[in-house]
Design an enzyme around this catalytic site. Structure first.
Site, PDB file in Angstrom:
ATOM      1  N   ASP A 131      -4.863  22.508 -16.016  1.00  0.00           N
ATOM      2  CA  ASP A 131      -4.692  21.551 -17.200  1.00  0.00           C
ATOM      3  C   ASP A 131      -3.329  21.361 -17.483  1.00  0.00           C
ATOM      4  O   ASP A 131      -2.622  22.128 -17.607  1.00  0.00           O
ATOM      5  CB  ASP A 131      -5.561  21.975 -18.104  1.00  0.00           C
ATOM      6  CG  ASP A 131      -5.621  21.116 -19.409  1.00  0.00           C
ATOM      7  OD1 ASP A 131      -5.944  20.026 -19.469  1.00  0.00           O
ATOM      8  OD2 ASP A 131      -5.175  21.659 -20.445  1.00  0.00           O
TER       9      ASP A 131
ATOM     10  N   GLU B 162      -6.031  31.502   4.004  1.00  0.00           N
ATOM     11  CA  GLU B 162      -7.155  30.779   4.720  1.00  0.00           C
ATOM     12  C   GLU B 162      -7.235  29.384   4.325  1.00  0.00           C
ATOM     13  O   GLU B 162      -7.951  28.788   5.181  1.00  0.00           O
ATOM     14  CB  GLU B 162      -8.535  31.612   4.425  1.00  0.00           C
ATOM     15  CG  GLU B 162      -8.658  33.052   4.931  1.00  0.00           C
ATOM     16  CD  GLU B 162      -8.014  34.011   3.911  1.00  0.00           C
ATOM     17  OE1 GLU B 162      -7.915  33.613   2.734  1.00  0.00           O
ATOM     18  OE2 GLU B 162      -7.875  35.078   4.363  1.00  0.00           O
TER      19      GLU B 162
HETATM   20  C1  GLC Z   1      -5.506  17.931 -20.640  1.00  0.00           C
HETATM   21  C2  GLC Z   1      -7.230  17.656 -20.681  1.00  0.00           C
HETATM   22  C3  GLC Z   1      -7.511  17.113 -22.058  1.00  0.00           C
HETATM   23  C4  GLC Z   1      -6.965  18.083 -23.256  1.00  0.00           C
HETATM   24  C5  GLC Z   1      -5.753  18.234 -23.043  1.00  0.00           C
HETATM   25  C6  GLC Z   1      -5.330  19.756 -23.891  1.00  0.00           C
HETATM   26  O1  GLC Z   1      -4.834  16.412 -20.890  1.00  0.00           O
HETATM   27  O2  GLC Z   1      -7.596  16.646 -19.735  1.00  0.00           O
HETATM   28  O3  GLC Z   1      -8.930  16.763 -22.367  1.00  0.00           O
HETATM   29  O4  GLC Z   1      -7.276  17.531 -24.291  1.00  0.00           O
HETATM   30  O5  GLC Z   1      -5.232  18.679 -21.793  1.00  0.00           O
HETATM   31  O6  GLC Z   1      -5.571  20.961 -23.286  1.00  0.00           O
END
Ligand code: GLC
Length: 544
Positions: A212, A269
């Site tokens: 993320d 792997e």
């Molecule tokens: C990313 C996620 C989003 C979230 C943000 C903060 O962009 O996709 O949904 O609000 O990160 O974690």
């Protein structure tokens, strides 16, 4: 579950995989609290793969499922080594992995690495004093002499990126909500701990991760003010766009070093992979590909989420992206996700089928967002039902991510078969027509088109691993390209307009394989010298 053959996992399996994204709060509720849960995903695995009726996907990426106060619906993690009680527990997670495995489905975890919840014990310890063992796990800075924030940085979700903490007498930095403090990735202890998180879930059998907000991982060491954006219009633009973000995000060199570290954790792997959330153009994506020496980490291509539905725009992007990435750098295509409005809402219902054909015939792993296969869209969220914290902080700009997060539409029962209680977000009114049960029974539904496209992709070496060869269609409304492997050659044409479109090619056709238009007679029109596509029709031809 009726039996279907599954090959054992091969290295780099994700190249030929179709990945399905599940927003867990909205997939299937089995506890009656109006929110989806892990047991709900287990109950619906047969829908995803393993039976003759299934969609046929190879992996599911599940948005965060760790314990969380859910200020940002799970993107605020309290404990990376556990499952949120409302969603299930570790035992249920293990069952999900093994039941998914039986059906040939791998689980991809969301890896929220830039920030934690402000209720995470790490942060509670960090904020407790200036000299505790975790004092430097987060980005703490002294106020300016006048008491104001250390610099002018902004939070993506609106307002300053700094919040003052009385206890430490310092500010902490947060790229998103103040409930989501950013970790300090220059601290080796943070790196070690976050690598352990990956190992923990790999040991439990997951197939990979979606990292993320990776662009935010590092910040300028000197915490310099960011320059003002001269094109910013405060009347209409998102407040975050008031600055040009050259210091608070995309500190590329150090981010790419972390990708190398993660490469190591994922092993030699090539059975596990990571895809990172990157809102970058094709050239910048290439750098993320190159950083992964083992070719197991790749950036997400989110460009197609923002393109207008025009042949020239798609052709420019796809041709450039595909030509930049060599055989080692595997592309991906994402047409919808949980952060933007659904494709039907962006380009219209009549074009959803041709968009599906485009996504599933390009060179690169397709990520299908739950409900896209039904043509879900058209939701209205009344102001009192808004849940998205971003929309709440900067209302009226049309951010509203809730519209893409409403309950999965399973059937025409109350609440669309998602739950027997009032769901956390309203079900779209169109659920009596747009739902899994009804669409499975209709041979011409978009769901059955997705099933055919996925099956075709799996059988076809040209569509999975084959080269992408751009063509000039000679018609501004038709995107045409060839996918070619050693044994097969397929020609794909997508009509982007509502009107009929005529095209002509010199190739010799060996048959029409699939059209988005149920009326096309598969024997009649195999002369490529004159092909007339219906409005919004997509068509796949076998070439000799
Ligand atoms: C990313 C996620 C989003 C979230 C943000 C903060 O962009 O996709 O949904 O609000 O990160 O974690």
């Amino acid at each position: 579950m009726s039996e279907k053959e599954h090959k054992p996992l091969s290295p780099e399996w994700w190249r030929s995989a179709v990945i399905y994204q599940i927003y867990p709060l909205s997939f299937k509720d089995t506890t009656g609290n109006g929110q989806g849960d892990l047991k709900g995903i287990i109950d619906k695995l047969d829908y995803l793969n393993g039976t003759e009726q299934s969609l046929g996907v190879d992996a599911i990426w599940i948005n965060p499922i760790h314990p969380s106060p859910k200020k940002d619906h799970g993107y605020d993690v309290i404990d990376y080594y556990d499952i949120d009680l409302e969603l299930g527990d570790l035992e249920t997670f293990d069952l999900l992995v093994s039941e998914a495995d039986k059906r040939g489905i791998k689980i991809i975890m969301d890896y929220v690495l830039n920030h934690t919840s402000s209720q995470n014990p790490w942060f509670l310890e960090s904020r407790s004093s200036r000299d505790n063992p975790k004092a430097n796990w987060y980005l703490w800075r002294d106020p300016k002499p006048d008491g104001s924030a250390p610099n002018n940085w902004l939070s993506v979700f609106g307002g300053p990126a700094w919040t003052f903490d009385e206890n430490r007498g310092q500010y902490y930095m947060h790229s998103f909500l103040s409930d989501q403090p950013d970790l300090d990735w220059r601290n080796p202890e943070v790196l070690d701990e976050m690598k352990n998180v990956l190992r923990f879930w790999l040991n439990r059998g997951v197939g990979g991760f979606r990292a993320d907000a990776i662009e935010h991982l590092f910040k300028d060491r000197d915490f310099r003010d960011e320059p003002l954006n001269p094109n910013y219009n405060p009347e209409t633009d998102n407040p975050y766009d008031a600055l040009i973000h050259i210091y608070s995000r995309n500190q590329r060199i150090e981010i790419l070093e972390i990708i190398k570290e993660i490469d190591e954790v994922l092993g030699n792997e090539k059975l596990n992979f990571m895809v990172s959330e990157t809102w970058l153009c094709a050239e910048d994506l290439l750098e993320y590909h190159q950083a992964s020496e083992k070719k197991v980490c790749m950036p997400m291509n989110l460009n197609t989420l923002g393109l207008p539905w025009r042949v020239d725009k798609f052709k420019d992007f796809i041709d450039k992206y595909d030509s930049l990435l060599n055989k080692d750098h595997w592309p991906n295509y994402i047409f919808s996700n949980h952060d933007v409005s659904r494709i039907v809402d962006r380009i219209g219902e009549s074009k959803a089928k041709s968009a599906a054909m485009l996504q599933l015939t390009l060179r690169g792993t397709p990520f299908i967002y739950y409900g896209a296969e039904l043509g879900m869209g058209g939701v209205r969220i009344p102001p009192e039902s808004i849940q998205d914290p971003w929309e709440k902080q900067v209302p009226g700009l049309g951010i509203d991510r809730d519209v893409a997060r409403t309950p999965m539409q399973w059937n025409d029962d109350k609440y669309a078969g998602f739950s027997n209680a009032d769901p956390w977000l309203p079900v779209c009114d169109n659920y009596p027509e747009i739902n899994v049960k009804k669409e499975l029974e209709d041979p011409n539904s978009i769901l059955n088109l997705y099933r055919s496209l996925i099956a075709l992709r799996h059988q076809s070496s040209a569509l999975t691993e084959g080269d992408y060869l751009p063509l000039e269609s000679g018609n501004e409304n038709v995107l045409a390209y060839i996918r070619e492997s050693e044994t097969e050659k397929k020609l794909i044409m997508i009509n982007f307009s509502d009107d009929e479109a005529e095209v002509s090619f010199e190739f010799t056709c060996a048959g029409i394989i699939l059209s988005t238009n149920s009326n096309r007679n598969s024997n009649a029109e195999s002369n490529l010298k004159k092909i007339v596509l219906e409005g919004n029709e997509g068509c796949i031809f076998e070439l000799q």
